[in-house]
Design an enzyme around this catalytic site. Structure first.
Site, short mmCIF file in Angstrom:
data_model
loop_
_atom_site.label_atom_id
_atom_site.label_comp_id
_atom_site.label_asym_id
_atom_site.label_seq_id
_atom_site.Cartn_x
_atom_site.Cartn_y
_atom_site.Cartn_z
N GLU A 50 -8.66 20.50 6.71
CA GLU A 50 -8.47 21.82 7.28
C GLU A 50 -9.85 22.60 6.95
O GLU A 50 -10.22 22.55 5.95
CB GLU A 50 -7.23 22.52 6.68
CG GLU A 50 -6.04 21.74 7.27
CD GLU A 50 -4.68 22.38 7.01
OE1 GLU A 50 -4.64 23.56 6.35
OE2 GLU A 50 -3.87 21.95 7.68
N CYS A 54 -14.13 28.59 5.03
CA CYS A 54 -13.60 28.00 3.88
C CYS A 54 -13.48 26.37 4.13
O CYS A 54 -12.74 26.04 4.97
CB CYS A 54 -12.37 28.27 3.28
SG CYS A 54 -11.52 27.54 1.96
N CYS A 65 -6.53 15.40 -2.34
CA CYS A 65 -7.16 15.74 -3.65
C CYS A 65 -6.26 14.75 -4.48
O CYS A 65 -5.22 14.91 -4.50
CB CYS A 65 -6.98 17.09 -3.99
SG CYS A 65 -7.94 17.42 -5.39
N CYS A 85 -3.09 19.57 -9.40
CA CYS A 85 -2.70 20.59 -10.20
C CYS A 85 -1.22 20.66 -9.53
O CYS A 85 -1.01 20.64 -8.37
CB CYS A 85 -3.70 21.77 -9.54
SG CYS A 85 -5.33 21.40 -10.24
N CYS A 140 -0.42 23.30 -6.34
CA CYS A 140 -1.25 23.39 -5.22
C CYS A 140 -0.44 22.22 -4.08
O CYS A 140 -0.36 21.17 -4.39
CB CYS A 140 -2.69 22.72 -5.52
SG CYS A 140 -3.72 22.37 -4.36
N GLY A 175 -9.32 19.51 -1.53
CA GLY A 175 -10.34 18.45 -2.28
C GLY A 175 -11.00 19.23 -3.42
O GLY A 175 -11.04 20.34 -3.40
N GLU A 176 -11.35 18.30 -4.23
CA GLU A 176 -12.30 18.70 -5.50
C GLU A 176 -13.77 18.23 -5.23
O GLU A 176 -14.17 17.28 -5.22
CB GLU A 176 -11.72 18.07 -6.86
CG GLU A 176 -12.54 18.05 -7.87
CD GLU A 176 -13.13 19.49 -8.24
OE1 GLU A 176 -12.33 20.31 -8.57
OE2 GLU A 176 -14.40 19.76 -8.27
N SER A 179 -15.85 25.91 -5.68
CA SER A 179 -14.97 26.18 -6.97
C SER A 179 -14.65 24.71 -7.49
O SER A 179 -14.30 23.80 -6.64
CB SER A 179 -13.79 26.62 -6.29
OG SER A 179 -12.83 26.82 -6.85
N SER A 224 -11.94 26.95 -11.75
CA SER A 224 -10.30 27.38 -11.77
C SER A 224 -9.74 27.21 -12.90
O SER A 224 -9.73 26.15 -13.63
CB SER A 224 -9.49 26.66 -10.67
OG SER A 224 -10.22 26.67 -9.38
N LEU A 225 -9.52 28.48 -13.80
CA LEU A 225 -9.26 28.23 -15.11
C LEU A 225 -7.55 28.22 -14.84
O LEU A 225 -6.98 27.32 -15.66
CB LEU A 225 -9.43 29.73 -15.92
CG LEU A 225 -10.94 29.63 -16.75
CD1 LEU A 225 -11.10 30.86 -17.49
CD2 LEU A 225 -11.01 28.19 -17.42
N ASN A 226 -7.02 29.23 -14.62
CA ASN A 226 -5.64 29.40 -14.32
C ASN A 226 -4.63 29.18 -15.64
O ASN A 226 -3.43 29.44 -15.38
CB ASN A 226 -5.03 27.97 -13.54
CG ASN A 226 -5.94 28.02 -12.19
OD1 ASN A 226 -6.11 28.95 -11.55
ND2 ASN A 226 -6.00 26.86 -11.48
N ASN A 238 0.40 31.34 -4.07
CA ASN A 238 0.73 31.51 -2.66
C ASN A 238 1.89 30.34 -2.39
O ASN A 238 1.52 29.02 -2.79
CB ASN A 238 -0.36 31.02 -1.73
CG ASN A 238 -1.50 32.32 -1.56
OD1 ASN A 238 -0.93 33.30 -1.08
ND2 ASN A 238 -2.67 31.99 -1.77
N CYS A 289 -5.14 30.15 -0.23
CA CYS A 289 -5.43 29.39 -1.09
C CYS A 289 -4.45 28.50 -1.53
O CYS A 289 -3.28 28.96 -1.81
CB CYS A 289 -5.95 30.06 -2.56
SG CYS A 289 -7.57 31.01 -2.15
N1 SAH Z 1 -10.41 22.00 -5.87
C1 SAH Z 1 -11.07 23.24 -6.20
C2 SAH Z 1 -11.30 23.95 -5.06
C3 SAH Z 1 -10.12 24.02 -3.89
S1 SAH Z 1 -8.64 24.82 -4.50
C4 SAH Z 1 -10.51 23.88 -7.27
O1 SAH Z 1 -9.24 23.59 -7.60
O2 SAH Z 1 -10.87 24.66 -7.85
C5 SAH Z 1 -9.27 26.78 -4.39
C6 SAH Z 1 -8.52 27.63 -5.26
O3 SAH Z 1 -6.97 27.76 -4.90
C7 SAH Z 1 -8.60 27.40 -6.82
O4 SAH Z 1 -8.94 28.15 -7.78
C8 SAH Z 1 -7.04 26.88 -7.11
O5 SAH Z 1 -6.65 27.06 -8.24
C9 SAH Z 1 -6.41 27.91 -5.99
N2 SAH Z 1 -5.02 27.43 -5.77
C10 SAH Z 1 -4.55 26.23 -5.76
N3 SAH Z 1 -3.12 26.34 -5.27
C11 SAH Z 1 -2.84 27.64 -5.07
C12 SAH Z 1 -1.70 28.53 -4.79
N4 SAH Z 1 -0.50 27.43 -4.55
N5 SAH Z 1 -1.65 29.62 -4.81
C13 SAH Z 1 -2.90 30.23 -4.98
N6 SAH Z 1 -4.04 29.81 -5.31
C14 SAH Z 1 -3.94 28.35 -5.26
FE1 SF4 Z 2 -7.24 19.73 -6.19
FE2 SF4 Z 2 -8.14 22.09 -6.43
FE3 SF4 Z 2 -5.77 21.65 -5.28
FE4 SF4 Z 2 -6.10 21.12 -7.88
S1 SF4 Z 2 -6.07 23.08 -6.97
S2 SF4 Z 2 -5.00 19.81 -6.61
S3 SF4 Z 2 -8.44 20.39 -7.94
S4 SF4 Z 2 -7.51 21.17 -4.39
#
Ligand code: SAH
Ligand code: SF4
Length: 369
Positions: A96, A131, A138, A142, A145, A189-190, A219, A242-244, A318, A361
């Protein structure tokens, strides 16, 4: 549709195209013509490259050489103007790509201007962000995600990464020179687990397509050695991490990758990252209701990143099927932001785009209708 096994031109750089034309017994300047046709003019078929002699085009076609632009298989239009594309590749794999117009009514766009001439559409938006995905699926897993649920299908080639941008620009009828266009590697993806193809795509987007590296952001979930490698690149996007979570215990629970590169490894890579003048790092932080969004978490985060020239982007979770976290209330998000700002950290709340079409996201997962 293309069949697998063809040579696709998209993804080849000028040196590789030069090799190709020389092997074909053509003069070297044909490589530049091919390069411009592919990346500037965004041709979809060899026959469109009129600068090349018909005989050369014919012989390329005979050897199953093709342009290799991804096919737009589906298109979802959000009420906020965001468009989510499902892009298909030669082997049937798909990813996508998201188009997010902004300003001057762009957010209210409903696609009804499709087919309008470029001039007519110029009013529709002031700037836009694309984007792109770097992998199909991936492997990082996480827990918040949706893409993670797919697992890793495969890496994308440099051509497949660049191709997403070209296909969107063509579909939107964008004349690049006139636009303020941003690009984020924040799709599926990463990127740092497909580093070579990602960085080659960046070079092609800058040198071929003409995008500005200062308008690109990659990212990462925190692949520390690749952060160092990115810092050594002559041409590179800006960096977002992405710290989170503000501590290892919580982060490892949400992001298993933290067991490989923990916060200390990540923060030391971040502190050592050679920023250009006026450049800042971005730390992304997905707020998960009742999990990582308390005032204490905010204070701990401010402490963790103290001294790094960085801003924080807060993203309220989200939601999506199969992912078990809730979205915090707006007041909770504001409180988190306020604490960071008071601690001296520039902090922004990223507005969700295209939530109604699962384009926001972390929502990219192409099995959704
Ligand atoms: N894989 C890379 C880039 C793609 S994800 C990464 O993880 O950084 C892009 C962003 O979306 C990241 O900061 C991730 O933490 C965030 N993200 C993932 N799942 C999400 C969700 N369900 N709601 C909001 N942001 C999310
Ligand atoms: Fe992969 Fe980024 Fe989603 Fe983590 S947040 S599973 S690294 S796409």
């Amino acid at each position: 549709m293309k069949t697998a096994g063809q040579l696709e031109l998209l993804g080849l750089d000028l040196a590789e195209l030069t090799g190709l034309v020389e092997r074909a017994g053509e003069p070297a300047y044909r490589a530049r013509q091919l390069f411009d046709a592919l990346y500037r003019q965004r041709v979809a078929e060899l026959e469109e490259i009129l600068t090349l002699p018909a005989a050369f085009r014919g012989s390329l076609a005979q050897q199953s050489v093709s342009v290799g632009l991804p096919r737009i298989e589906k298109k979802f239009q959000s009420e906020d103007g965001t468009v989510r594309y499902l892009m298909g590749f030669a082997d049937g794999q798909s990813v996508e790509t998201v188009w997010m117009p902004e300003g001057d009514g762009g957010e209210a766009g409903d696609g009804s201007d499709a087919g309008a001439p470029e001039g007519a559409r110029a009013q529709a938006w002031e700037r836009a962000t694309i984007c792109v995905s770097s992998q199909a699926g991936c492997a990082v897993d996480c827990h918040f995600c949706l893409t993670a649920l797919l697992g890793l299908q495969r890496n994308l080639s440099a051509g497949e990464i660049v191709g997403q941008v070209l296909a969107v620009l063509s579909d939107q009828g964008v004349a690049l020179e006139r636009r303020r266009l941003n690009l984020v590697f924040m799709g599926m993806g990463e990127p740092f687990l497909n580093y070579e193809n990602f960085i080659k795509a960046v070079r092609l987007l800058v040198e071929g397509v003409g995008l500005a590296e200062s308008r690109m952001t990659v990212s990462t979930s925190g692949i520390a050695p690749r952060i160092e490698e990115l810092g050594r690149e002559a041409v590179r996007p800006k960096l977002a991490i992405s710290l989170n979570a503000p501590n290892d215990e919580l982060r490892a629970r949400l992001m298993p990758i933290n067991r490989k590169w923990d916060l200390e490894a990540l923060l030391s890579a971040a502190r050592a990252f050679p920023l250009r003048s006026r450049e800042r790092l971005t730390f992304e932080y997905v707020l998960l209701d009742g999990v990582n969004d308390s005032p204490d978490n905010a204070r701990q985060l401010a402490e963790l990143i103290r001294g790094v020239r960085a801003k924080v982007n807060l993203i309220a979770m989200n939601p999506g099927p199969g992912v078990d976290f809730g979205t915090p209330a707006d007041s909770r998000v504001s409180e988190f932001q306020r604490i960071l700002i008071e601690a001296g950290v520039p902090t922004f709340v990223r507005r969700p785009r295209g939530r109604d079409i699962f384009a926001a996201c972390g929502q990219l997962k192409h099995t959704v209708s």
